[in-house]
Design a protein around this motif. Structure first.
Motif, short mmCIF file in Angstrom:
data_model
loop_
_atom_site.label_atom_id
_atom_site.label_comp_id
_atom_site.label_asym_id
_atom_site.label_seq_id
_atom_site.Cartn_x
_atom_site.Cartn_y
_atom_site.Cartn_z
N LEU A 105 26.77 71.14 26.50
CA LEU A 105 26.61 72.12 25.43
C LEU A 105 26.56 73.54 25.96
CD1 LEU A 105 24.04 70.25 23.16
CD2 LEU A 105 26.47 70.62 22.74
N GLU A 106 25.89 73.73 27.09
CA GLU A 106 25.83 75.07 27.70
C GLU A 106 27.23 75.51 28.14
OE1 GLU A 106 24.53 78.65 29.15
OE2 GLU A 106 23.44 77.23 27.91
N LEU A 107 28.00 74.62 28.72
CA LEU A 107 29.36 74.94 29.15
C LEU A 107 30.24 75.29 27.95
CD1 LEU A 107 31.40 75.06 31.46
CD2 LEU A 107 31.85 72.66 31.08
N GLN A 108 30.14 74.55 26.87
CA GLN A 108 30.92 74.85 25.68
C GLN A 108 30.49 76.17 25.05
OE1 GLN A 108 33.59 73.15 24.95
NE2 GLN A 108 33.12 71.83 26.68
N ARG A 109 29.20 76.46 25.08
CA ARG A 109 28.72 77.73 24.53
C ARG A 109 29.28 78.90 25.33
NH1 ARG A 109 25.23 81.25 25.77
NH2 ARG A 109 24.27 80.05 27.42
N ARG A 110 29.32 78.77 26.65
CA ARG A 110 29.90 79.82 27.49
C ARG A 110 31.40 79.97 27.26
NH1 ARG A 110 28.40 78.41 33.22
NH2 ARG A 110 26.96 76.83 32.53
N ARG A 111 32.09 78.88 27.01
CA ARG A 111 33.53 78.96 26.72
C ARG A 111 33.78 79.69 25.41
NH1 ARG A 111 35.66 72.89 28.30
NH2 ARG A 111 35.45 73.13 30.54
N ILE A 112 32.96 79.42 24.40
CA ILE A 112 33.11 80.09 23.11
C ILE A 112 32.82 81.58 23.26
CG2 ILE A 112 32.12 80.29 20.79
CD1 ILE A 112 31.79 77.24 20.86
#
Length: 110
Positions: free
Chosen positions: A49-56
């Motif tokens: 989830l942290e990785l996806q938040r950074r991608r967004i």
């Protein structure tokens, strides 16, 4: 050759190949590297989830970057479709125009 025998032999071959084929497992969505026993790595849900938040956040910070798919480029979707259409259309046109003349063309039609 008898069609029933040919059909039966074909079906037997398909089922035999399907029975002895190596069973492959597709892991569509997994977290981390999957080991030989199917266990996942240390990549937890919170890390995902942290990785996806950074991608967004990165995509919102750079709106000009887009998806990375060059649609109008020669290597992109539309460019490759136009090039393939031109090549195959040219070949089909050549066959069409060459087929209108020759020894197999119908008399009185060209």
């Amino acid at each position: 050759m008898n069609r029933k025998i040919l059909l039966a032999a074909s079906l037997m071959a398909v089922f035999t190949i399907g029975y002895y084929a190596y069973p492959t497992v597709a892991f569509a969505q997994y977290m981390g590297n999957v080991g030989s026993e199917g266990n996942t790595g240390s990549y937890t849900l919170e890390e995902a989830l942290e990785l996806q938040r950074r991608r967004i956040e990165s995509a919102e910070a750079n709106p000009s970057s887009g998806s990375g798919t060059p649609y109008l480029d020669a290597g992109g979707v539309v460019g490759a479709s136009v090039i393939a259409g031109a090549v195959f259309g040219g070949i089909a046109g050549a066959f069409f125009f060459m087929g209108r003349k020759g020894k197999y063309a119908a008399m009185g039609r060209g």
